[in-house]
Design an enzyme around this catalytic site. Structure first.
Site, mmCIF file in Angstrom:
data_model
loop_
_atom_site.group_PDB
_atom_site.id
_atom_site.type_symbol
_atom_site.label_atom_id
_atom_site.label_comp_id
_atom_site.label_asym_id
_atom_site.label_seq_id
_atom_site.Cartn_x
_atom_site.Cartn_y
_atom_site.Cartn_z
ATOM 1 N N ASP A 85 0.951 -0.894 -0.098
ATOM 2 C CA ASP A 85 0.168 -0.196 -0.089
ATOM 3 C C ASP A 85 0.963 0.827 0.028
ATOM 4 O O ASP A 85 1.573 1.460 0.965
ATOM 5 C CB ASP A 85 -1.060 0.631 1.111
ATOM 6 C CG ASP A 85 -1.497 -0.918 2.060
ATOM 7 O OD1 ASP A 85 -2.839 -0.796 1.188
ATOM 8 O OD2 ASP A 85 -1.217 -2.803 1.190
ATOM 9 N N ASN A 108 -3.863 4.079 -1.248
ATOM 10 C CA ASN A 108 -3.826 5.220 -0.243
ATOM 11 C C ASN A 108 -3.392 5.967 -0.817
ATOM 12 O O ASN A 108 -2.597 7.207 -0.227
ATOM 13 C CB ASN A 108 -3.743 4.451 1.087
ATOM 14 C CG ASN A 108 -4.323 3.583 1.777
ATOM 15 O OD1 ASN A 108 -4.160 2.438 1.620
ATOM 16 N ND2 ASN A 108 -5.231 3.708 1.816
ATOM 17 N N HIS A 136 -10.930 1.556 -0.470
ATOM 18 C CA HIS A 136 -10.632 2.740 -1.039
ATOM 19 C C HIS A 136 -11.125 3.167 -2.679
ATOM 20 O O HIS A 136 -10.409 4.166 -3.539
ATOM 21 C CB HIS A 136 -9.574 3.283 -0.192
ATOM 22 C CG HIS A 136 -9.651 3.725 1.473
ATOM 23 N ND1 HIS A 136 -10.323 4.043 2.194
ATOM 24 C CD2 HIS A 136 -8.293 2.973 1.972
ATOM 25 C CE1 HIS A 136 -10.293 4.782 3.163
ATOM 26 N NE2 HIS A 136 -9.691 3.337 3.267
ATOM 27 N N HIS A 177 -3.518 -4.092 2.761
ATOM 28 C CA HIS A 177 -4.725 -3.062 3.173
ATOM 29 C C HIS A 177 -4.015 -3.133 5.015
ATOM 30 O O HIS A 177 -4.396 -2.267 5.516
ATOM 31 C CB HIS A 177 -5.686 -4.171 3.657
ATOM 32 C CG HIS A 177 -7.392 -3.278 4.600
ATOM 33 N ND1 HIS A 177 -7.697 -2.033 4.419
ATOM 34 C CD2 HIS A 177 -7.747 -4.043 5.551
ATOM 35 C CE1 HIS A 177 -8.110 -1.867 5.041
ATOM 36 N NE2 HIS A 177 -8.137 -3.413 5.611
ATOM 37 N N HIS A 199 -1.025 -2.007 6.101
ATOM 38 C CA HIS A 199 0.240 -1.455 6.078
ATOM 39 C C HIS A 199 0.791 -1.891 7.101
ATOM 40 O O HIS A 199 1.702 -1.513 7.514
ATOM 41 C CB HIS A 199 -0.003 -0.664 6.602
ATOM 42 C CG HIS A 199 -1.413 0.729 5.548
ATOM 43 N ND1 HIS A 199 -2.091 1.681 6.257
ATOM 44 C CD2 HIS A 199 -1.954 -0.397 4.434
ATOM 45 C CE1 HIS A 199 -2.066 2.599 5.024
ATOM 46 N NE2 HIS A 199 -3.057 1.275 4.482
#
Length: 268
Positions: A8, A40, A68, A175, A177
């Site tokens: 990410d 992100n 997102h 996801h 992180h």
């Protein structure tokens, strides 16, 4: 074929790390193809069109998404014309696609983007959708298949690995992180529960620490912000794939202020 997968990308710190390092890393490690999760990349929430083009200019070949994917409305019409994926298991009729098949070095490579259930928006069963997509790709003769499984819990990611090991080249978690240390190759499938973020490494999952601390200490809402000053990291899994099987892999961690770290995959 040598493929790089970047976890990410969170806001400007993540984008700046790709700008500073990705072209050099592609050349140094002789990468044929680079996949990056970009959901992100725009201020920590979603992916805007300018930032998508920015990431492609730094050396990403395709961008994957997650919960997102829809935050920046401007990106929605581009999902059908640019190499940007959204999770496969959204219902029929949703813009964009969750699978892309591309030609790399005279062979086909398929990228699947799928999203978990726990703590995520309402989507269809990720296991059934991923299994169906893999079966269809294999029936079409596609050997190299890489999955970005965007999920919250470790159990879902591990279960996907158990379902599809030996049938795909890689299952790479995104996801949370936070990078995990379980990089392994099982029956020709590279697996890691989470690749980890590229962005600020001294906050909370890429965000400035103040808002998360306020939430945890008081229970009151607070807006998450990308830190203006931070220590940064780029995290990428690099895989060697032959005839659809991952034969070697390692995790690369690049810092903005210290030596990079490489961690070899365990061959099970």
């Amino acid at each position: 074929m040598r493929v790089g997968f970047i976890g990410d990308i969170v806001g400007k710190p993540g984008r700046s790390m790709l700008e500073a390092h990705l072209r050099k890393l592609r050349k140094e490690y002789e990468l044929d193809f680079v996949i990056a999760n970009g959901e992100n990349a725009s201020h920590g929430f979603g992916l805007g069109s300018l930032h998508a083009k920015e990431l492609f200019s730094y050396g990403a070949d395709i961008l994957t998404g997650g919960n997102h994917s829809w935050d920046k409305k401007e990106i929605i019409p581009l999902l059908d014309v640019m190499p940007i994926l959204r999770p496969l298991n959204y219902p029929e009729g949703v813009p964009g696609r969750g699978v892309s098949v591309l030609q790399v070095k005279d062979e086909k490579i398929a990228i699947i983007n799928v999203m978990g259930h726990y703590g995520m928006p309402m989507v269809e069963n990720p296991f059934l959708r991923a299994q169906k997509a893999v079966d269809e790709l294999r029936a079409e003769g596609v050997q190299t298949i890489i999955i970005d499984f965007h999920a919250e819990v470790t159990s879902e990611k591990r279960a996907m690995h158990m379902l599809l090991k030996g049938k795909v080249s890689a299952i790479l978690g995104t996801h949370t992180h936070v990078g995990t240390d379980d990089l392994q190759i099982v029956e020709g499938t590279c697996y890691v529960t989470d690749v980890g973020l590229s962005g600020a490494r001294d906050g909370v999952i890429g965000m400035d620490k103040d808002a998360p601390l306020k939430r945890f200490l008081t229970g009151l809402p607070a807006s998450l912000e990308i830190p203006k000053k931070c220590k940064k990291i780029l995290q990428m899994v690099i895989m060697d794939i032959q005839d659809g099987k991952c034969v070697d892999a390692f995790k690369l961690r690049v810092f903005d202020d210290q030596e990079r770290i490489l961690a070899k995959a365990v061959l099970e």
